[in-house]
Design a protein around this motif. Structure first.
Motif, PDB file in Angstrom:
ATOM      1  N   UNK A 292       2.771  -7.619   1.452  1.00  0.00           N
ATOM      2  CA  UNK A 292       3.797  -8.660   1.522  1.00  0.00           C
ATOM      3  C   UNK A 292       5.207  -8.111   1.306  1.00  0.00           C
ATOM      4  N   UNK A 293       5.296  -6.923   0.750  1.00  0.00           N
ATOM      5  CA  UNK A 293       6.595  -6.296   0.492  1.00  0.00           C
ATOM      6  C   UNK A 293       7.033  -5.371   1.636  1.00  0.00           C
ATOM      7  N   UNK A 294       6.218  -5.321   2.689  1.00  0.00           N
ATOM      8  CA  UNK A 294       6.485  -4.428   3.821  1.00  0.00           C
ATOM      9  C   UNK A 294       6.796  -5.232   5.075  1.00  0.00           C
ATOM     10  N   UNK A 295       7.617  -4.667   5.939  1.00  0.00           N
ATOM     11  CA  UNK A 295       7.858  -5.280   7.253  1.00  0.00           C
ATOM     12  C   UNK A 295       6.604  -5.132   8.110  1.00  0.00           C
ATOM     13  N   UNK A 296       6.594  -5.845   9.233  1.00  0.00           N
ATOM     14  CA  UNK A 296       5.451  -5.724  10.138  1.00  0.00           C
ATOM     15  C   UNK A 296       5.272  -4.306  10.649  1.00  0.00           C
TER      16      UNK A 296
ATOM     17  N   UNK B 187       3.770  -2.261   7.889  1.00  0.00           N
ATOM     18  CA  UNK B 187       2.347  -2.581   7.717  1.00  0.00           C
ATOM     19  C   UNK B 187       1.502  -1.908   8.800  1.00  0.00           C
ATOM     20  N   UNK B 188       2.005  -1.896  10.031  1.00  0.00           N
ATOM     21  CA  UNK B 188       1.239  -1.270  11.101  1.00  0.00           C
ATOM     22  C   UNK B 188       1.163   0.237  10.899  1.00  0.00           C
ATOM     23  N   UNK B 189       2.201   0.839  10.341  1.00  0.00           N
ATOM     24  CA  UNK B 189       2.154   2.274  10.060  1.00  0.00           C
ATOM     25  C   UNK B 189       1.182   2.586   8.921  1.00  0.00           C
ATOM     26  N   UNK B 190       1.070   1.677   7.954  1.00  0.00           N
ATOM     27  CA  UNK B 190       0.024   1.836   6.934  1.00  0.00           C
ATOM     28  C   UNK B 190      -1.352   1.757   7.596  1.00  0.00           C
TER      29      UNK B 190
ATOM     30  N   UNK C  74       7.932  -7.908  15.832  1.00  0.00           N
ATOM     31  CA  UNK C  74       9.239  -8.282  16.362  1.00  0.00           C
ATOM     32  C   UNK C  74       9.789  -7.103  17.157  1.00  0.00           C
ATOM     33  N   UNK C  75      10.540  -7.368  18.215  1.00  0.00           N
ATOM     34  CA  UNK C  75      11.011  -6.284  19.100  1.00  0.00           C
ATOM     35  C   UNK C  75      11.720  -5.149  18.370  1.00  0.00           C
ATOM     36  N   UNK C  76      12.493  -5.459  17.327  1.00  0.00           N
ATOM     37  CA  UNK C  76      13.244  -4.397  16.652  1.00  0.00           C
ATOM     38  C   UNK C  76      12.349  -3.482  15.821  1.00  0.00           C
ATOM     39  N   UNK C  77      11.092  -3.877  15.604  1.00  0.00           N
ATOM     40  CA  UNK C  77      10.172  -3.071  14.801  1.00  0.00           C
ATOM     41  C   UNK C  77       9.219  -2.226  15.656  1.00  0.00           C
TER      42      UNK C  77
END
Length: 257
Positions: A152-156, A159-162, A185-188
């Motif tokens: 919950x403390x990570x961006x999407x 999280x995907x890199x984890x 989101x596109x920027x991620x």
């Protein structure tokens, strides 16, 4: 693929139906060790289903899939194919890492705890060794400072890199990516694709289902275009993406140009 290359994945005449809906209609595909193959195609073409069949998350109806010269999900005995039990299937999956559209991280575990879960819980690795390797992997995907963060403390994108680090933690021979940026989101998107490009440069065998044409151009050794449950066209990115031979490939790619 040259004759000198070692085939890591071999699929022959792969069929899969869900009730009356025939999703895969005879897929033939070889992937060499160290090769990066990007599978493109419209929604419903069977791309994700084929990927799930490689990892035996779906059971094929006809044909066979081999990974590292071992038939996935079945064993030939006394001239007959027998379905493998859950323990044998788990052993086969230990060679295959998979990253999904959704991150599927355990919300009550930190990034580090998510990465060490399978090596310790499933593969019975020593905790100290699993933790050391997990820290290396999180550093490798650019998250050295986030080892103690909860999902919950990570961006999407984080999280995907984890999730990528978690898949790598079992030291797979093969990595499967099922539209890994589609929920972002596109920027991620860029940060996840950058991690995947790095893995490709390191020589990891990868099969990637994606709509990211730029990634296919930059990182793929081969592009496979699927439609209607079959392989329509395949070849080097420079050929398939800039000068496709089949009308269905040209029609699909015209939406991205």
């Amino acid at each position: 693929m040259s004759a000198s290359e070692t085939v890591l994945v071999r699929a022959r005449d792969v069929h899969k139906a869900f009730g009356p809906l025939e999703v895969l209609k005879g897929i033939d595909l070889d992937v060499a060790a160290g090769e990066v193959v990007v599978i493109l195609g419209p929604s419903g073409s069977g791309k994700s289903t084929f990927l799930r069949c490689i990892n035996h998350l779906e059971t094929i109806d006809q044909g066979f899939i081999e990974v590292d010269k071992e038939q996935i999900g079945f064993r030939l005995k006394n001239g007959r194919l027998n379905k493998l039990g859950s323990r044998d299937i788990a052993a086969q999956r230990s060679k295959i890492g998979m990253v999904f559209q959704q991150f599927n991280l355990y919300p009550h575990m930190t990034a580090l705890e998510n990465v060490i879960e399978a090596p310790i819980g499933v593969h019975k690795q020593n905790r100290a060794e699993a933790t050391r390797h997990a820290r290396e992997l999180l550093t490798r995907v650019g998250l050295a400072e986030k080892v103690d963060a909860y999902p919950r403390q990570l961006s999407g994108g984080q999280q995907q890199r984890v999730a990528i680090a978690r898949a790598l933690a079992i030291r797979p021979r093969l990595m499967l990516f099922d539209e890994p940026t589609s929920a972002l989101d596109p920027e991620l998107v860029g940060e996840v694709l950058a991690t995947m490009r790095d893995l490709a440069k390191e020589g990891l065998t990868m099969i990637v289902v994606t709509h990211e044409i730029g990634f296919a151009k930059e990182a793929a050794d081969r592009v496979v275009f699927m439609d209607g449950g079959v392989v329509v066209e395949q070849g080097p990115p420079a050929e398939v993406l800039t000068n496709p031979k089949h009308p269905r490939t040209r029609s699909f790619l015209s939406r991205f140009i």
